[in-house]
Write an enzyme that holds these catalytic residues in place. Structure first.
Site, mmCIF file in Angstrom:
data_model
loop_
_atom_site.group_PDB
_atom_site.id
_atom_site.type_symbol
_atom_site.label_atom_id
_atom_site.label_comp_id
_atom_site.label_asym_id
_atom_site.label_seq_id
_atom_site.Cartn_x
_atom_site.Cartn_y
_atom_site.Cartn_z
ATOM 1 N N GLU A 1 -6.017 -12.140 7.143
ATOM 2 C CA GLU A 1 -6.949 -11.026 6.960
ATOM 3 C C GLU A 1 -8.072 -11.368 5.989
ATOM 4 O O GLU A 1 -8.769 -10.472 5.498
ATOM 5 C CB GLU A 1 -6.187 -9.788 6.466
ATOM 6 C CG GLU A 1 -5.308 -10.039 5.250
ATOM 7 C CD GLU A 1 -4.485 -8.825 4.855
ATOM 8 O OE1 GLU A 1 -4.676 -7.755 5.456
ATOM 9 O OE2 GLU A 1 -3.642 -8.948 3.947
ATOM 10 N N ASP B 1 -8.715 -5.332 7.251
ATOM 11 C CA ASP B 1 -9.144 -6.220 6.167
ATOM 12 C C ASP B 1 -9.837 -7.462 6.705
ATOM 13 O O ASP B 1 -10.776 -7.989 6.067
ATOM 14 C CB ASP B 1 -7.940 -6.629 5.313
ATOM 15 C CG ASP B 1 -7.522 -5.515 4.357
ATOM 16 O OD1 ASP B 1 -8.364 -4.664 4.043
ATOM 17 O OD2 ASP B 1 -6.346 -5.507 3.941
ATOM 18 N N HIS C 1 0.813 -1.213 0.000
ATOM 19 C CA HIS C 1 0.000 0.000 0.000
ATOM 20 C C HIS C 1 0.850 1.268 0.000
ATOM 21 O O HIS C 1 0.309 2.371 -0.150
ATOM 22 C CB HIS C 1 -0.931 0.016 1.218
ATOM 23 C CG HIS C 1 -1.955 -1.090 1.221
ATOM 24 N ND1 HIS C 1 -2.859 -1.262 0.198
ATOM 25 C CD2 HIS C 1 -2.215 -2.083 2.119
ATOM 26 C CE1 HIS C 1 -3.643 -2.312 0.464
ATOM 27 N NE2 HIS C 1 -3.259 -2.826 1.635
#
Length: 547
Positions: free
Chosen positions: A137, A163, A31
């Site tokens: 997740e 998540d 990310h």
């Protein structure tokens, strides 16, 4: 504890790595705004600060894992895991054969460690030292979390709470964690603990950080490092029994410095009961022992060292009185280095010098070209080594010692020298039948509270002819030997104290006469003979004097 890096730049990496209390910095290639080139700059910058660089990859593809580890990362974090089969593929990409399929060849990986290992050392230790971390997740990963945790080579299960909450239908809204998500986190922690693995958690603010200290996170493995404890614990306030002192191994005995039990085997050493109670700790430094103080109304039962020294100083002195030293006897004349020409050398006589071993043949001519190679010094045996004082060579085996070549060469051998018997002292008298009369022999003694055991050293005493007579204050000895020619030691020994003649005994051994003198009064004997000078030392055995 670690921090996240989402922006590129080596300076950013160093600032994060130098944050107090940080153990690792995660380079976020999933990310974050960090590509492959920026990751290769961040990893060495973090490692140069003594902090471990961890890389989170965009995907679980094998070539990405290889690139991150070849850059020198100390571990990789793989997102969005779904099954145990995917976990096995991740391990295969992260580990060298035979555990995995990773190839070796990067010149950078070794430089991210201190001290820098060789390529061989890196290859040997990478599988056990580098971390393989997977993120739990997804719903699929949660459903098979027990199988994922059991995969060999997976080191850490990292919980991505945002998540994970989204995937199971219970997202975190306004910082509120719903009970369903808490139960999911509990399940991950339980699986982690059962597989003896570690768990991680992402905290984006102080509220999330507080979640880590909630009761369910205390179930993560915490192992006490106190000596003698080593237990896994969940309650930080639980009683810990341990040894605060270091282990002691001395002369075959084993124990702990902090307590007295000593045992012989290592299994018994491991079972010694801990001697101190405290609280568990995950640090390497156990708490110090608290000294117990005496209550105010309890008087000390032991005398202090200062009081003992003061009392000893005020006591009458018992220091030994100096005695005049006896004059040292004159050294014996040096032995002749040549054979006496007037004396006949027996046939087959061996050279008297050490290690020469030459023998005389009757009628052989003598000259200065005989070349007697020998050692003039004395043999020396010290701490397992053997040699002679006259030269530096040392060997370990006795057979090698016997073969050490002499260090000095003389022109002639020495078969008989001056012809005098070195065992006879100058001025020694001769008795009937040509026997040698000895003026003295070496003696020694020790004592118990009731007896004095004395030894008179003389070899080959003829027990059939020897006589020992016990008197109240004297010991009459007549000790002939079976030597050729014979020797005789005859004397009356004046004893220091009175003895009980009925209870006193003797025995003749191969090298000495040993007499057992039974004390008549039980007093201590500082010397054996009453005509010997006392050395000034105080030897207290038997009846005590002033204490």
């Amino acid at each position: 504890m670690g921090v996240w890096q989402t922006l590129p730049g080596a300076n950013v990496s160093r600032v994060l790595a130098r944050t107090p209390g940080v153990d690792w910095v995660l380079v976020d290639c999933e990310h974050g705004n960090i590509d492959d080139a920026a990751m290769h700059e961040a990893v060495p910058a973090i490692a140069s600060c003594g902090v471990s660089p961890i890389v989170r990859l965009p995907d679980m593809q094998g070539w990405m894992i290889k690139r991150a580890l070849d850059s020198g990362a100390h571990g990789v974090l793989i997102p969005l895991l779904r099954s145990a089969e995917e976990a096995k593929k991740i391990v295969a990409a992260a580990k060298f054969p035979p555990q995995g399929q990773r190839g070796l060849g990067s010149p950078f990986a070794m430089e991210r460690f201190n001290p820098i290992p060789t390529m061989t050392e890196y290859l040997q230790h990478a599988n056990d030292s580098l971390l393989t971390i997977v993120q739990i997740e997804t719903q699929e990963a949660l459903d098979s979390v027990e199988e994922i945790a059991a995969v060999p080579g997976i080191d850490v299960l990292f919980i991505g709470p945002f998540d994970l909450g989204n995937n199971i239908g219970h997202p975190i809204l306004d910082g509120v964690i719903k009970p369903e998500l808490e139960r999911a986190i509990d399940r991950i922690l339980a699986a982690t603990k059962k597989a003896n693995k570690k768990a991680g958690f992402f905290a984006s603010n102080s509220t999330d950080l507080a979640l880590v200290h909630r009761p369910q996170f205390s179930r993560a493995n915490s192992k006490c490092v106190h000596q003698g404890c080593g237990k896994e614990y969940t309650d930080a306030d639980a009683v810990c029994k341990y040894h605060p002192g270091p282990p002691v191994f001395h002369e075959g005995q084993k124990g702990w410095k902090c307590c007295k039990p000593r045992v012989l085997t290592f299994d018994e050493f491991l079972e010694i009961e801990p001697c101190t109670e405290g609280k568990h700790s995950t640090t390497d430094h156990p708490p110090k022992i608290e000294k117990k103080e005496l209550a105010a109304d309890v008087a000390p039962t032991t005398q202090s060292l200062a009081d003992k020294l003061a009392e000893a100083a005020s006591a009458p002195s018992r220091a030994p009185q100096a005695t005049p030293s006896a004059p040292a006897p004159a050294p014996p004349p040096p032995e002749s280095e040549d054979d006496e020409p007037a004396l006949e050398i027996p046939d087959g006589k061996a050279c008297r010098r050490k290690t020469c071993n030459a023998t005389y043949k009757k009628g052989q001519a003598r000259s200065d070209d005989e070349k007697c190679v020998h050692h003039p010094g004395a043999p020396i045996f010290h701490e397992g080594s053997k040699g002679y004082t006259c030269c530096k060579r040392r060997v370990l085996e006795f057979d090698q010692f016997m073969k050490i070549e002499g260090c000095k060469t003389s022109p002639r051998h020495l078969f008989i020298g001056s012809g005098q018997d070195k065992s006879k002292k100058a001025g020694a008298s001769t008795g009937k039948d040509g026997e040698e009369l000895l003026e003295t022999v070496r003696h020694d003694f020790y004592q118990t509270p009731t007896t004095v055991i004395a030894s008179f050293f003389l070899k080959k005493i003829d027990s059939a002819k020897a006589t020992v007579k016990f008197n109240a204050n004297t010991l009459d000895l007549d000790l002939p030997t079976s030597d050729a020619p014979p020797k005789r030691y005859k004397t009356a020994v004046p004893l220091f104290g009175k003895i009980d003649t009925e209870k006193s005994t003797f025995k003749i051994l191969g090298t000495k006469l040993e007499v057992n003198l039974y004390k008549a009064d039980g007093a201590s004997w500082p010397v054996l003979r009453s005509d010997e000078q006392r050395n000034g030392s105080i030897l207290q055995v038997g009846k005590p004097g002033r204490v």
